[in-house]
Scaffold this motif. Sequence first.
Motif, PDB file in Angstrom:
ATOM      1  N   PRO A  36      33.375  60.557  81.160  1.00  0.00           N
ATOM      2  CA  PRO A  36      34.426  60.814  82.148  1.00  0.00           C
ATOM      3  C   PRO A  36      35.011  62.211  81.972  1.00  0.00           C
ATOM      4  O   PRO A  36      35.118  62.729  80.867  1.00  0.00           O
ATOM      5  N   ASN A  37      35.406  62.785  83.084  1.00  0.00           N
ATOM      6  CA  ASN A  37      35.985  64.123  83.101  1.00  0.00           C
ATOM      7  C   ASN A  37      37.356  64.151  82.424  1.00  0.00           C
ATOM      8  O   ASN A  37      37.995  63.126  82.275  1.00  0.00           O
ATOM      9  N   ASN A  38      37.777  65.305  82.028  1.00  0.00           N
ATOM     10  CA  ASN A  38      39.112  65.597  81.519  1.00  0.00           C
ATOM     11  C   ASN A  38      39.481  64.907  80.209  1.00  0.00           C
ATOM     12  O   ASN A  38      40.554  64.318  80.093  1.00  0.00           O
ATOM     13  N   PRO A  39      38.630  64.997  79.186  1.00  0.00           N
ATOM     14  CA  PRO A  39      39.071  64.478  77.885  1.00  0.00           C
ATOM     15  C   PRO A  39      40.210  65.347  77.364  1.00  0.00           C
ATOM     16  O   PRO A  39      40.288  66.533  77.662  1.00  0.00           O
ATOM     17  N   LEU A  40      41.087  64.727  76.585  1.00  0.00           N
ATOM     18  CA  LEU A  40      42.172  65.491  75.972  1.00  0.00           C
ATOM     19  C   LEU A  40      41.661  66.331  74.818  1.00  0.00           C
ATOM     20  O   LEU A  40      42.200  67.385  74.512  1.00  0.00           O
ATOM     21  N   LEU A  41      40.602  65.837  74.177  1.00  0.00           N
ATOM     22  CA  LEU A  41      40.078  66.503  73.001  1.00  0.00           C
ATOM     23  C   LEU A  41      38.598  66.168  72.860  1.00  0.00           C
ATOM     24  O   LEU A  41      38.178  65.040  73.117  1.00  0.00           O
ATOM     25  N   ILE A  42      37.819  67.147  72.452  1.00  0.00           N
ATOM     26  CA  ILE A  42      36.427  66.919  72.081  1.00  0.00           C
ATOM     27  C   ILE A  42      36.266  67.483  70.682  1.00  0.00           C
ATOM     28  O   ILE A  42      36.660  68.610  70.406  1.00  0.00           O
ATOM     29  N   GLY A  43      35.708  66.664  69.796  1.00  0.00           N
ATOM     30  CA  GLY A  43      35.534  67.090  68.420  1.00  0.00           C
ATOM     31  C   GLY A  43      34.111  66.870  67.952  1.00  0.00           C
ATOM     32  O   GLY A  43      33.450  65.929  68.378  1.00  0.00           O
ATOM     33  N   TYR A  44      33.660  67.743  67.089  1.00  0.00           N
ATOM     34  CA  TYR A  44      32.320  67.662  66.533  1.00  0.00           C
ATOM     35  C   TYR A  44      32.413  67.745  65.023  1.00  0.00           C
ATOM     36  O   TYR A  44      33.035  68.648  64.471  1.00  0.00           O
ATOM     37  N   LEU A  45      31.816  66.772  64.357  1.00  0.00           N
ATOM     38  CA  LEU A  45      31.775  66.765  62.908  1.00  0.00           C
ATOM     39  C   LEU A  45      30.327  67.015  62.510  1.00  0.00           C
ATOM     40  O   LEU A  45      29.476  66.154  62.671  1.00  0.00           O
ATOM     41  N   GLY A  46      30.033  68.185  62.025  1.00  0.00           N
ATOM     42  CA  GLY A  46      28.662  68.594  61.728  1.00  0.00           C
ATOM     43  C   GLY A  46      28.104  68.002  60.458  1.00  0.00           C
ATOM     44  O   GLY A  46      27.664  68.725  59.577  1.00  0.00           O
ATOM     45  N   THR A  47      28.109  66.709  60.349  1.00  0.00           N
ATOM     46  CA  THR A  47      27.536  66.041  59.183  1.00  0.00           C
ATOM     47  C   THR A  47      26.086  65.676  59.487  1.00  0.00           C
ATOM     48  O   THR A  47      25.558  66.011  60.545  1.00  0.00           O
ATOM     49  N   ASP A  48      25.446  64.951  58.600  1.00  0.00           N
ATOM     50  CA  ASP A  48      24.083  64.476  58.852  1.00  0.00           C
ATOM     51  C   ASP A  48      24.009  63.582  60.080  1.00  0.00           C
ATOM     52  O   ASP A  48      22.969  63.452  60.701  1.00  0.00           O
ATOM     53  N   SER A  49      25.112  62.931  60.420  1.00  0.00           N
ATOM     54  CA  SER A  49      25.138  62.022  61.562  1.00  0.00           C
ATOM     55  C   SER A  49      25.410  62.733  62.882  1.00  0.00           C
ATOM     56  O   SER A  49      25.337  62.115  63.933  1.00  0.00           O
ATOM     57  N   GLU A  50      25.758  64.018  62.840  1.00  0.00           N
ATOM     58  CA  GLU A  50      26.000  64.789  64.064  1.00  0.00           C
ATOM     59  C   GLU A  50      26.974  64.070  64.995  1.00  0.00           C
ATOM     60  O   GLU A  50      26.646  63.752  66.133  1.00  0.00           O
ATOM     61  N   ILE A  51      28.173  63.810  64.552  1.00  0.00           N
ATOM     62  CA  ILE A  51      29.153  63.033  65.304  1.00  0.00           C
ATOM     63  C   ILE A  51      29.880  63.917  66.314  1.00  0.00           C
ATOM     64  O   ILE A  51      30.401  64.970  65.975  1.00  0.00           O
ATOM     65  N   LEU A  52      29.916  63.446  67.560  1.00  0.00           N
ATOM     66  CA  LEU A  52      30.634  64.104  68.646  1.00  0.00           C
ATOM     67  C   LEU A  52      31.558  63.058  69.267  1.00  0.00           C
ATOM     68  O   LEU A  52      31.111  61.957  69.586  1.00  0.00           O
ATOM     69  N   ILE A  53      32.840  63.406  69.426  1.00  0.00           N
ATOM     70  CA  ILE A  53      33.815  62.459  69.956  1.00  0.00           C
ATOM     71  C   ILE A  53      34.574  63.099  71.110  1.00  0.00           C
ATOM     72  O   ILE A  53      35.010  64.241  71.025  1.00  0.00           O
ATOM     73  N   ALA A  54      34.751  62.325  72.198  1.00  0.00           N
ATOM     74  CA  ALA A  54      35.616  62.717  73.313  1.00  0.00           C
ATOM     75  C   ALA A  54      36.776  61.729  73.338  1.00  0.00           C
ATOM     76  O   ALA A  54      36.566  60.516  73.330  1.00  0.00           O
ATOM     77  N   LYS A  55      38.008  62.250  73.355  1.00  0.00           N
ATOM     78  CA  LYS A  55      39.203  61.405  73.300  1.00  0.00           C
ATOM     79  C   LYS A  55      39.996  61.579  74.582  1.00  0.00           C
ATOM     80  O   LYS A  55      40.215  62.695  75.038  1.00  0.00           O
ATOM     81  N   TYR A  56      40.448  60.441  75.150  1.00  0.00           N
ATOM     82  CA  TYR A  56      41.125  60.440  76.445  1.00  0.00           C
ATOM     83  C   TYR A  56      42.570  59.939  76.376  1.00  0.00           C
ATOM     84  O   TYR A  56      43.163  59.670  77.407  1.00  0.00           O
ATOM     85  N   SER A  57      43.129  59.791  75.190  1.00  0.00           N
ATOM     86  CA  SER A  57      44.491  59.297  75.043  1.00  0.00           C
ATOM     87  C   SER A  57      45.162  60.017  73.882  1.00  0.00           C
ATOM     88  O   SER A  57      44.504  60.391  72.916  1.00  0.00           O
TER      89      SER A  57
END
Length: 166
Positions: A36-57
């Motif tokens: 969905p458009n307009n996340p409040l925050l997008i974060g990337y944790l460059g670990t072996d798991s390559e975690i990417l998170i989009a937060k909407y609240s």
Amino acid sequence: MKKAFIFLFILFFPFSLTADESRLRVVYGNLDFYVPNNPLLIGYLGTDSEILIAKYSVEPGKNIVGFSLDKEINTGGCSPEVFFRSVLGKNEAGCDIRAIDSFRYVFMRNRDSGVWSGSDKDFFYFIGPDKSTVFMTQNNNDNETFKIESNFLSKEKIKDIFSSHL
């Protein structure tokens, strides 16, 4: 503030983001997803798991969509695709029954489950009212499993994330 923006820009450099009117296109590695458009925050944790998170609240732990490369899943001695198909059906196909039962207990209780198949990818979904998980396997790579999680999207919105692959 300027330093925070530069830091976030550097963190997201490996990913590409574009938007249309209602969805944000995320290029995660060589995969395209639409959140969905307009996340409040997008974060990337460059670990072996390559975690990417989009937060909407702004509330902690609420309205999140997360992407990761799942290297820790116990597939009971089977390839991920065979394992997930065994979880969804009654046929264990040589997979460790304890791994299947454990997975069912964690991911299938009070959740709708099934599979969406594309031309070269399968999306095994486990969708519940408060947490949903989708495991994506690629037909040409039996050992790589991506996990997508959300705690607020409906089944239709979750399926829409994968629209470029279905």
